[in-house]
Design an enzyme around this catalytic site. Structure first.
Site, PDB file in Angstrom:
ATOM      1  N   LYS A   1      16.631  44.264 -59.835  1.00 32.75           N
ATOM      2  CA  LYS A   1      15.867  43.096 -60.283  1.00 32.75           C
ATOM      3  C   LYS A   1      16.382  41.803 -59.647  1.00 32.75           C
ATOM      4  O   LYS A   1      15.608  41.027 -59.088  1.00 32.75           O
ATOM      5  CB  LYS A   1      15.921  42.978 -61.812  1.00 32.75           C
ATOM      6  N   SER A   2      17.673  41.560 -59.756  1.00 34.55           N
ATOM      7  CA  SER A   2      18.250  40.318 -59.228  1.00 34.55           C
ATOM      8  C   SER A   2      18.169  40.276 -57.709  1.00 34.55           C
ATOM      9  O   SER A   2      17.861  39.229 -57.121  1.00 34.55           O
ATOM     10  CB  SER A   2      19.707  40.167 -59.676  1.00 34.55           C
TER      11      SER A   2
ATOM     12  N   LEU B   1      15.733  48.893 -65.493  1.00 34.66           N
ATOM     13  CA  LEU B   1      17.085  49.303 -65.875  1.00 34.66           C
ATOM     14  C   LEU B   1      18.150  48.510 -65.119  1.00 34.66           C
ATOM     15  O   LEU B   1      17.884  47.951 -64.049  1.00 34.66           O
ATOM     16  CB  LEU B   1      17.283  50.796 -65.598  1.00 34.66           C
ATOM     17  N   SER B   2      19.353  48.496 -65.664  1.00 37.90           N
ATOM     18  CA  SER B   2      20.493  47.914 -64.961  1.00 37.90           C
ATOM     19  C   SER B   2      20.681  48.670 -63.648  1.00 37.90           C
ATOM     20  O   SER B   2      20.658  49.896 -63.623  1.00 37.90           O
ATOM     21  CB  SER B   2      21.755  48.038 -65.822  1.00 37.90           C
TER      22      SER B   2
ATOM     23  N   SER C   1      15.384  43.251 -70.326  1.00 36.22           N
ATOM     24  CA  SER C   1      14.354  43.058 -71.363  1.00 36.22           C
ATOM     25  C   SER C   1      13.765  44.400 -71.784  1.00 36.22           C
ATOM     26  O   SER C   1      12.626  44.706 -71.467  1.00 36.22           O
ATOM     27  CB  SER C   1      13.272  42.077 -70.909  1.00 36.22           C
TER      28      SER C   1
END
Length: 197
Positions: A38-39, A33-34, A106
């Site tokens: 992740k980044s 999820l946002s 994604s």
């Protein structure tokens, strides 16, 4: 038009590049999820890889949408095309002998599976950055959840658009329970166990 196109084999093969680099190449596909991290995780991992001399690169969702995919919106079709394009770019990085970290929500399993099929077995490593919706909303680093809840963003993953969780990811990190450092160690251990590093 595609019928007149032929893949041009390169003189230097992927295996030769990998041998020179001293490691295998792969796609580390960070999905979640946002606000799941992740980044942040991809950058922390790449820093460690860079320090140890691994050829690596990050393809980040926002960065790619600011360039290569800037004409795409967030409809289901545009999301699919976004992932299709980045999958093809990631495949080229694998061919170059690079460990490529991709940080994209994604949301659709079918799209992630399609990228997996682009490369050889073992070269696509799905990293599910699992984080509760509540924790992602509390973090909300870009203020997107607030906008989604107020209706400013009509199709937002996890709120008004679905996120299909990975069914059998190679790696799961719980970013609302593990530190970034612990998550990086989990990924590095996997890469060593699979003889990628």
């Amino acid at each position: 038009m595609a019928e007149n196109l032929v893949w041009h084999e390169t003189t230097i093969k992927k295996e030769e590049r990998q041998k020179r680099n001293g490691h295998r190449s792969c796609i580390l596909w960070f999905t979640g999820l946002s606000g799941a991290g992740k980044s942040t995780l991809a950058n922390a991992l790449e820093h460690r890889l860079f320090e140890q001399g691994t050829k690596s690169y990050i393809l980040d969702g926002d960065n790619v949408r600011l360039g290569l995919n800037k004409g795409l919106g967030f409809s289901d079709d545009d999301r699919k095309e976004n992932i299709r394009r980045i999958g093809e770019v990631a495949k080229l990085f694998v061919d170059s002998g690079t460990v490529v970290c991709t940080a994209f929500i994604s949301p659709f399993k079918e799209d992630r599976d399609r990228v997996r099929e682009l490369v050889e077995e073992g070269e696509f490593i799905e990293v599910y950055v699992r984080c509760s919706l509540e924790a992602c909303e509390q973090r909300d680093p870009k203020g997107l959840y607030k906008k989604a809840r107020s209706g400013e963003i009509p199709a937002f993953t996890g709120i008004s658009s679905p996120y299909e969780e990975p069914e059998a990811p190679e790696i799961v990190v719980d970013s609302d329970k593990q530190t970034v450092e612990e998550s990086v160690e989990t990924i590095l251990a996997y890469l060593k166990e699979k003889n990628i590093l």
